[in-house]
Design an enzyme around this catalytic site. Sequence first.
Site, short mmCIF file in Angstrom:
data_model
loop_
_atom_site.label_atom_id
_atom_site.label_comp_id
_atom_site.label_asym_id
_atom_site.label_seq_id
_atom_site.Cartn_x
_atom_site.Cartn_y
_atom_site.Cartn_z
N ALA A 171 30.86 -42.77 -104.28
CA ALA A 171 30.61 -42.61 -102.85
C ALA A 171 30.27 -43.95 -102.21
O ALA A 171 30.77 -44.28 -101.11
CB ALA A 171 29.48 -41.62 -102.63
N ASP A 172 29.43 -44.76 -102.88
CA ASP A 172 29.07 -46.08 -102.33
C ASP A 172 30.29 -46.99 -102.26
O ASP A 172 30.48 -47.72 -101.29
CB ASP A 172 27.99 -46.73 -103.19
CG ASP A 172 26.64 -46.05 -103.03
OD1 ASP A 172 26.46 -45.35 -102.00
OD2 ASP A 172 25.78 -46.20 -103.91
N ASP A 193 33.46 -46.06 -102.00
CA ASP A 193 34.35 -45.58 -100.94
C ASP A 193 33.82 -45.94 -99.56
O ASP A 193 34.59 -46.26 -98.65
CB ASP A 193 34.54 -44.06 -101.06
CG ASP A 193 35.35 -43.67 -102.28
OD1 ASP A 193 36.04 -44.54 -102.83
OD2 ASP A 193 35.27 -42.49 -102.68
N LEU A 223 58.15 -61.96 -131.37
CA LEU A 223 57.50 -62.32 -132.63
C LEU A 223 58.28 -61.73 -133.79
O LEU A 223 58.88 -60.66 -133.68
CB LEU A 223 56.06 -61.77 -132.67
CG LEU A 223 55.08 -62.29 -131.64
CD1 LEU A 223 53.74 -61.55 -131.78
CD2 LEU A 223 54.87 -63.79 -131.78
N GLU A 249 44.40 -59.53 -133.21
CA GLU A 249 44.09 -58.57 -132.14
C GLU A 249 45.13 -57.45 -132.15
O GLU A 249 46.23 -57.62 -132.69
CB GLU A 249 44.04 -59.25 -130.78
CG GLU A 249 45.29 -60.03 -130.42
CD GLU A 249 45.03 -61.01 -129.28
OE1 GLU A 249 44.60 -60.55 -128.20
OE2 GLU A 249 45.27 -62.22 -129.45
N LYS A 277 48.11 -54.98 -131.18
CA LYS A 277 49.37 -55.12 -130.43
C LYS A 277 49.50 -53.87 -129.54
O LYS A 277 49.89 -52.81 -130.01
CB LYS A 277 50.55 -55.24 -131.39
CG LYS A 277 51.88 -55.54 -130.70
CD LYS A 277 52.98 -55.74 -131.73
CE LYS A 277 54.29 -56.14 -131.07
NZ LYS A 277 54.82 -55.05 -130.22
N ASP A 333 50.77 -51.12 -127.00
CA ASP A 333 52.09 -50.54 -126.80
C ASP A 333 52.28 -50.27 -125.30
O ASP A 333 52.02 -49.18 -124.80
CB ASP A 333 52.22 -49.24 -127.59
CG ASP A 333 53.67 -48.78 -127.70
OD1 ASP A 333 54.57 -49.56 -127.32
OD2 ASP A 333 53.90 -47.66 -128.16
N GLU A 343 49.38 -57.35 -121.45
CA GLU A 343 50.08 -56.06 -121.56
C GLU A 343 49.55 -55.09 -120.51
O GLU A 343 48.33 -54.93 -120.36
CB GLU A 343 49.87 -55.47 -122.95
CG GLU A 343 50.90 -54.46 -123.37
CD GLU A 343 52.13 -55.11 -123.99
OE1 GLU A 343 53.03 -54.37 -124.41
OE2 GLU A 343 52.18 -56.36 -124.06
N TYR A 377 46.34 -61.44 -123.42
CA TYR A 377 46.41 -61.83 -124.83
C TYR A 377 46.87 -63.27 -125.04
O TYR A 377 46.93 -63.75 -126.18
CB TYR A 377 47.29 -60.88 -125.63
CG TYR A 377 48.73 -60.76 -125.19
CD1 TYR A 377 49.62 -61.83 -125.24
CD2 TYR A 377 49.22 -59.54 -124.72
CE1 TYR A 377 50.94 -61.70 -124.86
CE2 TYR A 377 50.55 -59.41 -124.32
CZ TYR A 377 51.40 -60.50 -124.40
OH TYR A 377 52.71 -60.36 -124.00
N LYS A 405 47.76 -64.76 -134.92
CA LYS A 405 48.11 -66.10 -134.43
C LYS A 405 47.22 -67.13 -135.11
O LYS A 405 46.01 -66.90 -135.28
CB LYS A 405 47.88 -66.19 -132.91
CG LYS A 405 48.68 -65.20 -132.09
CD LYS A 405 48.24 -65.21 -130.64
CE LYS A 405 48.96 -64.14 -129.84
NZ LYS A 405 48.45 -64.00 -128.47
N LYS A 431 53.40 -54.51 -138.10
CA LYS A 431 53.79 -53.24 -137.47
C LYS A 431 53.30 -52.05 -138.31
O LYS A 431 53.50 -52.01 -139.52
CB LYS A 431 55.31 -53.16 -137.30
CG LYS A 431 55.91 -54.28 -136.46
CD LYS A 431 55.36 -54.30 -135.04
CE LYS A 431 55.86 -53.15 -134.21
NZ LYS A 431 57.27 -53.28 -133.84
N CYS A 451 47.40 -9.99 -127.91
CA CYS A 451 46.68 -11.09 -128.52
C CYS A 451 46.90 -11.08 -130.03
O CYS A 451 46.69 -10.06 -130.68
CB CYS A 451 45.19 -10.99 -128.19
SG CYS A 451 44.16 -12.18 -129.08
N CYS A 480 43.23 -10.08 -131.66
CA CYS A 480 42.56 -8.78 -131.49
C CYS A 480 43.46 -7.69 -130.92
O CYS A 480 43.05 -6.53 -130.84
CB CYS A 480 41.34 -8.94 -130.59
SG CYS A 480 41.72 -9.30 -128.85
N CYS A 533 43.95 -14.10 -123.54
CA CYS A 533 43.60 -12.80 -124.10
C CYS A 533 42.55 -12.15 -123.21
O CYS A 533 41.57 -12.80 -122.81
CB CYS A 533 43.07 -12.98 -125.51
SG CYS A 533 42.16 -11.54 -126.13
N CYS A 541 37.26 -10.21 -129.05
CA CYS A 541 38.21 -11.10 -129.71
C CYS A 541 37.46 -12.10 -130.60
O CYS A 541 36.56 -12.81 -130.14
CB CYS A 541 39.04 -11.86 -128.67
SG CYS A 541 40.32 -12.90 -129.41
#
Length: 713
Positions: free
Chosen positions: A60-61, A63, A109, A142, A144, A146, A202, A254, A323, A347, A439, A442, A457, A463
């Site tokens: 709130a603060d 915003d 690499l 470190e 890698k 994705d 990345e 990186y 590295k 990898k 279900c 049950c 259910c 159940c």
Amino acid sequence: MSAQDDLFSASLVDGAMPDESAAAQGVPDDVLLEVERLHGELLEANHRYYVQDDATLTDADYDTRLRRLEQLEAEYPQLVTPQSPTQRVGAAPATGFEEVQHAVPMLSLNNAFDGDELRAFVQRAAKTLELRDGSQLSFCCEPKLDGLAVSLIYEDGVFVQGVTRGDGRTGEGITTNLRTIRSIPLKLRGENLPALLEVRGEVYMSHAGFEALNTRGRDEEGKVFANPRNAAAGSLRQLDSKIAASRPLEFCAYQVARLDESLLASEAGQNHSGLMALLNDYGFRTSPQLEVVSGAEGIIDYTRRLGEQRDRLDHDIDGAVIKLDALRLQRELGFVARAPRWAIAYKYPAQEQETTLEGVDFQVGRTGALTPVARLDPVQVAGVVVSNATLHNMDEVERLGVQIGDRVIIRRAGDVIPQVVRIAHEGETRQAIMLPDGCPVCGSDIERLEGEVVARCAGGLICAAQRKEALKHFSSRKALDVDGLGEKLIEQLIERELVKTPADLFTLDAATLAELPRMGEKSATNLVASLDKSRHTTLARFVYALGIREVGEATAASLAAHFGTLEALRAADQVALETVDDVGPIVAAHIHTFFAQPHNNETLEALLACGLTWEEVEIGERPQPLAGQTWVLTGSLESMTRDEGKTRLQALGAKVAGSVSKKTAGVVAGTAAGSKLEKAMQLGLTVLDEDTFVARLADWESGDMNESEGTDA
């Protein structure tokens, strides 16, 4: 200005405000100072929240400050700069991305897949450097990530350009999209900033962000992504940067590709790990898993430990990057073809694989939700043999178009069971996936109302899959209020098959309970006494205790007041239920379906046979002077609990809300009332202190005060 204001202003170097004097353009000095202060506060809050995971402002603060800055920039457009926090929201759609040539190529690499290949990498480096072995060489390791590799360029501390990797020599300029990512600093932090800095990193999505994005896509019938990498890459290549701004993108640095010579000559500029620490100081996020290790065995140990953490990380990684830490030795080793000799990527096994969907089972969750789970031809994914994968819900089955017999792509990432993400190709023989008739646990009806994603259910009281949650809810403080019946004890009762339905609770005796672990005679006797006490309750509490979907305290009170007896409520059809205040078609359907289940009714009869009673009130007998009104309780009451006050207001026909609005009829303010009281005073609402409230309750409940009198200040 305060000392804090001075600190924030000091962080605004040239470029944060228009180059030309703002005062000369007719901007008052106080406005200029306020804009500078808001810039500083918002940029600091962004950095602390998105980079350091340490919120300094409430939503709130934040915003409020952002809206104020937007208001000032709208009034004085000359104050808008590319570095303003308001520019994170995106700009007008672009017509296309320009091609940008990298000053320093973004090379690939070479890969390693096992320890022997890592040892060979270290040995090659040692040989080229004319060392006996590589055991004394330091390597920076470190994860890698994705995601999508990008390059960010800063001039005099200000972000001026962002480019994708492209083919390594030429990429696409996506500066506007990158500006929307809150973990990318628009201005560097600190003093003595470099005239030129190029940072590689990345762009990715966390698991939580990706799931939230796909959930929103399913709910809005929009795009659903196969994996976080595709989602991140697709978001960055949107011509409309407002789309990128709406996506939960994050950035992790990186590499430093270019930097002032004076800084490269400094102590921090002597090695890769030092440069990463420098980037932290500038306001970038770097990997918390970054480590400097020695030799091949240190690298192998790091990749093993990182692999063990892989499924617990909040984002996808597909390996580790190793590295040589010393930049002098990096320059000495140089490059071969399109890859550096001083770095390698280790990898991990792929997290996506193709297999056959052989069948579908439906699991029932603790709240009754049915989840279709694909039975697969077992396949190894990310080092684990997978034979089951989630299909989420029937809407997702329909969206994927998947059927039994298809070849599918499954994905395993994070702390979730594997999921089916798409069809690889349709099977020669296919069978549609259908919800079961009842279900699978049950046999109760399956409820899936129009417009709802999840099927459930309807046998909430009996159940087995829902047993623990049903008992916890039934005995909770706002339901039957069974003191001493906690979650651990409920688990023991279920495990030993002493309790299967809520009615079984009232058959327990002290001797049986005392034999349970951590339950002495006194505790057992007290629990039996508490169960006996809970036999006398109210109809509203009993209805709430049944755990009918979307029937909370207020709705349970409305149902009790409207029907007066349990028999009348059980006999009501859907049309009659919809005449109750707060009960619409969906809630009415949930109630009607619940009471239509034979097993639920058997449990209700068993509960009544155990002696559960309440005072039944003839319809119209109890005064309802507050019908249609909304009241709010705030602060602490001494003569009663807030829950008791809420119950008594509801019994008089009032709705009790958690927030104050213009529609609020009155506010009860106890000790230490806070923001709700302030807002009530601002809106000029009726406010009652505790003594007045207690007196009014007595009058309302006796019928001595009419509705209009009840709302006088």
